[in-house]
Design a protein around this motif. Structure first.
Motif, mmCIF file in Angstrom:
data_model
loop_
_atom_site.group_PDB
_atom_site.id
_atom_site.type_symbol
_atom_site.label_atom_id
_atom_site.label_comp_id
_atom_site.label_asym_id
_atom_site.label_seq_id
_atom_site.Cartn_x
_atom_site.Cartn_y
_atom_site.Cartn_z
ATOM 1 N N LYS A 101 2.929 -4.221 10.274
ATOM 2 C CA LYS A 101 3.615 -3.229 11.089
ATOM 3 C C LYS A 101 4.424 -3.907 12.175
ATOM 4 O O LYS A 101 3.968 -4.853 12.789
ATOM 5 C CB LYS A 101 2.586 -2.318 11.739
ATOM 6 C CG LYS A 101 2.367 -1.033 11.005
ATOM 7 C CD LYS A 101 1.451 -0.163 11.823
ATOM 8 C CE LYS A 101 0.390 0.470 10.945
ATOM 9 N NZ LYS A 101 -0.625 1.126 11.746
ATOM 10 N N GLY A 121 14.362 -3.335 6.216
ATOM 11 C CA GLY A 121 13.106 -3.079 5.516
ATOM 12 C C GLY A 121 12.961 -3.836 4.213
ATOM 13 O O GLY A 121 12.065 -3.549 3.433
ATOM 14 N N ALA A 122 13.863 -4.811 3.954
ATOM 15 C CA ALA A 122 13.748 -5.580 2.718
ATOM 16 C C ALA A 122 12.483 -6.429 2.773
ATOM 17 O O ALA A 122 12.042 -6.838 3.839
ATOM 18 C CB ALA A 122 14.964 -6.470 2.536
ATOM 19 N N GLY A 123 11.916 -6.690 1.616
ATOM 20 C CA GLY A 123 10.689 -7.478 1.569
ATOM 21 C C GLY A 123 9.488 -6.558 1.610
ATOM 22 O O GLY A 123 9.602 -5.380 1.956
ATOM 23 N N THR A 124 8.339 -7.090 1.248
ATOM 24 C CA THR A 124 7.168 -6.235 1.181
ATOM 25 C C THR A 124 6.504 -6.127 2.536
ATOM 26 O O THR A 124 6.639 -6.990 3.386
ATOM 27 C CB THR A 124 6.142 -6.798 0.183
ATOM 28 O OG1 THR A 124 5.714 -8.061 0.678
ATOM 29 C CG2 THR A 124 6.740 -6.962 -1.188
ATOM 30 N N GLY A 125 5.772 -5.028 2.707
ATOM 31 C CA GLY A 125 5.082 -4.803 3.959
ATOM 32 C C GLY A 125 3.879 -5.727 4.114
ATOM 33 O O GLY A 125 3.388 -5.931 5.211
ATOM 34 N N LYS A 126 3.421 -6.270 2.982
ATOM 35 C CA LYS A 126 2.197 -7.073 3.044
ATOM 36 C C LYS A 126 2.375 -8.316 3.916
ATOM 37 O O LYS A 126 1.478 -8.685 4.668
ATOM 38 C CB LYS A 126 1.751 -7.469 1.641
ATOM 39 C CG LYS A 126 0.855 -6.396 1.051
ATOM 40 C CD LYS A 126 1.183 -6.112 -0.399
ATOM 41 C CE LYS A 126 0.985 -4.656 -0.724
ATOM 42 N NZ LYS A 126 2.070 -4.059 -1.463
ATOM 43 N N ARG A 143 19.748 -5.283 -3.235
ATOM 44 C CA ARG A 143 18.841 -4.199 -2.835
ATOM 45 C C ARG A 143 19.512 -2.825 -2.870
ATOM 46 O O ARG A 143 19.343 -2.026 -1.950
ATOM 47 C CB ARG A 143 18.293 -4.427 -1.421
ATOM 48 C CG ARG A 143 17.443 -5.661 -1.260
ATOM 49 C CD ARG A 143 16.100 -5.479 -1.975
ATOM 50 N NE ARG A 143 15.039 -6.304 -1.428
ATOM 51 C CZ ARG A 143 14.882 -7.606 -1.659
ATOM 52 N NH1 ARG A 143 15.752 -8.255 -2.432
ATOM 53 N NH2 ARG A 143 13.870 -8.267 -1.131
ATOM 54 N N THR A 190 9.401 -0.326 11.210
ATOM 55 C CA THR A 190 10.204 -0.483 10.007
ATOM 56 C C THR A 190 9.375 -0.127 8.784
ATOM 57 O O THR A 190 8.264 -0.631 8.623
ATOM 58 C CB THR A 190 10.678 -1.943 9.883
ATOM 59 O OG1 THR A 190 11.384 -2.280 11.069
ATOM 60 C CG2 THR A 190 11.595 -2.122 8.693
ATOM 61 N N VAL A 191 9.914 0.762 7.954
ATOM 62 C CA VAL A 191 9.261 1.077 6.686
ATOM 63 C C VAL A 191 9.822 0.124 5.636
ATOM 64 O O VAL A 191 11.024 0.104 5.393
ATOM 65 C CB VAL A 191 9.514 2.540 6.270
ATOM 66 C CG1 VAL A 191 8.838 2.841 4.946
ATOM 67 C CG2 VAL A 191 9.043 3.485 7.353
ATOM 68 N N ARG A 192 8.949 -0.676 5.054
ATOM 69 C CA ARG A 192 9.391 -1.661 4.064
ATOM 70 C C ARG A 192 9.822 -0.974 2.777
ATOM 71 O O ARG A 192 9.416 0.153 2.499
ATOM 72 C CB ARG A 192 8.269 -2.657 3.785
ATOM 73 C CG ARG A 192 7.877 -3.459 5.003
ATOM 74 C CD ARG A 192 8.832 -4.612 5.208
ATOM 75 N NE ARG A 192 8.948 -4.893 6.634
ATOM 76 C CZ ARG A 192 9.874 -5.677 7.161
ATOM 77 N NH1 ARG A 192 10.784 -6.226 6.390
ATOM 78 N NH2 ARG A 192 9.923 -5.896 8.443
ATOM 79 N N GLU A 193 10.596 -1.700 1.978
ATOM 80 C CA GLU A 193 11.188 -1.057 0.803
ATOM 81 C C GLU A 193 10.160 -0.595 -0.221
ATOM 82 O O GLU A 193 10.413 0.319 -0.978
ATOM 83 C CB GLU A 193 12.223 -1.969 0.148
ATOM 84 C CG GLU A 193 11.680 -3.283 -0.342
ATOM 85 C CD GLU A 193 12.775 -4.147 -0.946
ATOM 86 O OE1 GLU A 193 13.626 -3.612 -1.640
ATOM 87 O OE2 GLU A 193 12.775 -5.359 -0.696
ATOM 88 N N ASP A 194 8.990 -1.228 -0.242
ATOM 89 C CA ASP A 194 7.994 -0.824 -1.233
ATOM 90 C C ASP A 194 6.938 0.090 -0.616
ATOM 91 O O ASP A 194 5.876 0.279 -1.172
ATOM 92 C CB ASP A 194 7.331 -2.060 -1.859
ATOM 93 C CG ASP A 194 6.675 -2.942 -0.809
ATOM 94 O OD1 ASP A 194 6.945 -2.726 0.391
ATOM 95 O OD2 ASP A 194 5.900 -3.832 -1.174
ATOM 96 N N GLU A 195 7.244 0.632 0.535
ATOM 97 C CA GLU A 195 6.241 1.438 1.228
ATOM 98 C C GLU A 195 6.722 2.854 1.504
ATOM 99 O O GLU A 195 7.911 3.143 1.456
ATOM 100 C CB GLU A 195 5.880 0.783 2.565
ATOM 101 C CG GLU A 195 5.135 -0.516 2.422
ATOM 102 C CD GLU A 195 4.851 -1.143 3.778
ATOM 103 O OE1 GLU A 195 3.980 -1.994 3.835
ATOM 104 O OE2 GLU A 195 5.513 -0.782 4.771
ATOM 105 N N SER A 244 4.670 -8.813 6.328
ATOM 106 C CA SER A 244 5.116 -8.649 7.706
ATOM 107 C C SER A 244 4.247 -7.700 8.523
ATOM 108 O O SER A 244 4.187 -7.790 9.731
ATOM 109 C CB SER A 244 6.542 -8.131 7.708
ATOM 110 O OG SER A 244 6.613 -7.022 6.875
#
Lengths: 315, 425
Positions: free
Chosen positions: A312, A303-308, B392, B243-248, A310
């Motif tokens: 869903k 889950g590293a990195g922002t969701g923006k 991280r 996957t839940v991202r780290e900032d989410e 990648s």
């Protein structure tokens, strides 16, 4: 209420321990030790015991005079002792064995901080130092079963890598050829390999990459692949020295790179170098590269990195 | 991607032990800080008579839940307790009159839309019962227009050894669980639900499947026997592959995760109006003869619990919570909180001594978040903040797997938490 212990979680731990891992390695080395005594006689045991005893003594002595916690009971010094002995010719004078043990334990291991802190494999460096310092003694090999022969027959001989006519595959596999005392018997080393895998002490990746890349390179160069694998210290190095935790990469990918690098360098030294054997140098060079391999093969956090970027990830 | 996990021993001797109500304690000590977020202000003072379920503490903060009296009796004062997160928190002491007279203000809440549902949830004092103690109403307060949630994931993994509290909830209250799931789905407009239960609990899986047999939108998913499967991000990945991202937050991945006992509580509250005032917990440990599941009022103290524990010898380690993430307690007045899932007693413990790291890499192989604990520990020792951020460490959820597998017995996960503090400061 009586006195209670307060400690950070987790409150249960695996029963595995450093000492147990080292004990597994020692058990895995027993077949090769037995083979060395059968092939090279009782002096193989004398060299091994001397080497182990000196390694353990140097470790104890160094920790004592530097007033550090004793680490002899983790058995790592004993493992180093066995591995160093396996890298020596059976005829090596015992004082040289003791010098080797000193280099391995004091110079390479303890001076860098002890177990886990050394950047190079102690037994490998000790072997190289002895080879540079006592070249004639370190490269004099006796014939297998020389101790049963009459004196004139027990002359020194070349190791298979330096021999004009290499021994047959069966003899190589069973270890009936000249060489360092623990490296000749492929069968015994492979039994140890299977044991280490079963005990989950090592992963197969390093030895497989090491031997695989070496075999591929030898094949494309038109060499005798099987003789190359079965002779010299390749299997001993690949199974027991290139899998040392402290001096090799942490992740499976790093271990593959490490093993592949060892395979390439061993091949290059054997093929193009002036020395007949290159296993020790290949492992040493890759030991030095290990911190860089670790840096390159660091795992990517989940889950590293922002969701923006990648979005869903659907199943 | 296959997530790293570890296999733990189960020690589930308490699994088939029906929940028993313990005799009412003489006094309860109710912490005013029962969840993540702001502590409550007391609404009662010394000498006040209180009834069971009466509101005794509340706060204006959004991230906070009200606290209710778990017994009827007399308030004998206020005290300070060391909560498991290491902070001191205010607490109300109530001496029981053993009548357990229910407060007459308590009525089933009137719910007709999402807003009133969330208000009711807050009023119930509900927190996530899995262990983290996150206020339930906060978790449910996501903007379903901006981040629509399509999957409600119910956490019945209960992956920590010894604890069988959630398992007993399934066996004893499966109807409540199903009702709770339907309520949450209805008011938050979530179309599907997945109930994750570990494969070694076939009875629980069967029970849940039976009860939702007529609801095709609710699925029961058997999970492998791995730790830390109950962790939110891991459970989401295992059940939906997302996957839940780290900032989410989970809802960014279209998921909402609730503990199975939490949804059962929601259903119970909506039916009866009785707030969160009791807790089921497992009493077990390596010196316990007969493991049990007990139901006690929130605020029951350790010393009261110990009287009903059947231990062979005097314990030398007493733990509230699971063996992987729980905390050692030592004060006999330590009270049970809303998230206390177990009391574990261990004896003949050897003090663990850390030895040097041998770089075996097992910690990396055990980390579900795929971190490099060995390097994090080294970076912490060198106070290397930039490297800690790069590694991280903030993603570490303190599941303890790295420390569990470490052959050198190093307190790796503890140091990870210190490292998190270091980069915050």
């Amino acid at each position: 209420m009586n006195k209670l212990i307060v400690e950070p979680p987790p409150h249960i731990r695996t029963s595995n321990s450093t000492g147990r891992i080292m004990l597994h390695v020692i058990i895995a080395l027993i077949p090769a030790f037995a083979a060395s005594v059968i092939i090279f006689g009782i002096r193989a045991a004398v060299v091994t015991v001397t080497c182990v005893a000196s390694c353990v003594f140097f470790e104890y002595f160094f920790r004592k005079i530097t007033k550090k916690e004793q680490t002899v009971s983790d058995l790592s010094a004993a493992v180093t002792g066995i591995l160093l002995a396996f890298n020596l010719p059976v005829t090596l004078p015992l004082y040289m064995v003791i010098i080797g043990a000193f280099v391995a334990i004091v110079v390479v291991k303890q001076m860098f901080g002890g177990i886990g802190q050394n950047f190079a494999n102690p037994a490998i460096v000790a072997r190289i130092v002895l080879m540079m310092s006592f070249t004639p003694q370190m490269s004099s090999w006796v014939k297998p079963f020389y101790y049963k022969m009459s004196v004139p027959d027990a002359v020194t001989t070349a190791s298979p890598l330096g021999a004009e006519v290499p021994p047959g595959y069966a003899d190589l596999f069973l270890g009936i050829n000249a060489g360092s005392l623990g490296e000749t018997c492929a069968l015994a080393l492979l039994i140890g390999f299977v044991y280490l895998l079963a005990a989950r002490v090592i992963r197969p990746v390093t030895p497989v990459a090491f031997v695989g890349v070496f075999a591929a390179a030898t094949f494309f160069a038109g060499g005798d692949v099987l003789t190359g694998i079965l002779s010299g210290g390749l299997l001993l190095g690949a199974i027991f020295m290139a899998t040392d935790y402290a001096t090799t990469p942490l992740t499976p990918l790093g271990k593959i790179i490490f093993g592949a690098g060892c395979g390439v360098i061993t091949f290059a030294i054997r093929q193009f170098g002036t020395m007949p054997e290159g296993v020790a140098f290949s492992i040493l060079i890759m030991n030095i590269l290990t911190p860089y391999i670790d840096k390159l093969t660091r795992p990517t956090p989940f889950g590293a990195g922002t969701g923006k970027q990648s979005g869903k990830e659907m199943p | 991607m296959i997530l790293n996990t570890v296999r733990l021993p189960h020690f589930d001797a308490s699994a088939d032990k029906k929940t028993v109500k313990l005799p009412l304690p003489k006094k309860v000590i109710i912490s005013l800080s029962q969840s993540i977020g702001a502590s409550c202000e007391p609404l009662v003072k010394k000498g006040d008579a209180v009834l069971t379920g009466q509101l005794i503490g509340d706060s204006d903060a959004f991230v906070s839940v009200p606290v209710h009296a778990s017994v009827s009796g007399t308030v004998t004062g206020e005290t300070e307790i060391l909560s498991v997160n290491g902070r001191l928190s205010r607490a109300v002491v109530i001496h029981t009159d053993s009548l357990q007279k229910i407060c007459e203000d308590l009525k089933p809440p009137v719910i007709n839309n999402k807003e009133s549902f969330l208000k009711a949830i807050r009023g119930s004092g509900s927190v996530g019962l899995g262990g983290a103690g996150f206020p339930t109403h906060v978790k449910l307060s996501f903007d379903s227009k901006k981040t629509p949630v399509d999957s409600l994931i119910i956490n019945g993994a209960e992956c920590e050894p010894y604890i069988t509290s959630d398992y007993r909830e399934i066996i004893e209250n499966s109807q409540n669980i199903a009702n709770g799931i339907k309520l949450v789905m209805k008011y938050l407009e979530i179309p599907t639900a997945i109930i994750g239960i570990e494969r070694d609990k076939p009875l629980a899986i069967e029970r849940m499947r039976e009860i939702v047999a007529n609801n095709p939108e609710i699925n029961v998913k058997p999970l492998s026997l791995r730790y830390p499967q109950g962790a939110e991000k891991i459970l989401i990945y295992k059940t939906t592959g997302r996957t839940v991202r780290e900032d989410e937050r989970p809802y960014s991945a279209g998921c909402l995760v609730l503990n199975i006992s939490t949804v059962a509580f929601i259903a119970e509250y909506v039916k009866t109006g009785i707030p969160m005032i009791k807790r089921r917990l497992t009493i077990d440990g390596d010196i316990v003869n007969k493991a049990v599941n007990v139901s006690v009022p929130i605020g029951t103290t350790l010393s009261e619990l110990l009287q009903s524990a059947d231990a062979r010898i005097i314990p030398d380690r007493v733990i509230f919570g699971g063996p992987m993430m729980g905390s050692c307690v030592y004060d006999p007045d330590t009270p049970v909180g809303k998230t206390t899932s177990a009391l574990l007693l261990f004896g003949n413990s050897k003090l663990k001594k850390e030895s040097a790291c041998i770089r075996c890499g097992k910690c990396i192989g055990s980390c579900s978040m795929n971190l490099s604990p060995v390097e994090i520990n080294k970076a912490y020792d060198a106070s290397n903040k930039p490297l800690l951020k790069k590694l991280r460490v903030g993603l570490c959820m303190n599941c303890g797997s790295c420390s569990y597998v470490c052959p050198a017995k190093r307190n790796i996960s503890e140091k990870n938490q210190l490292a998190k503090q270091l980069i915050k400061g």
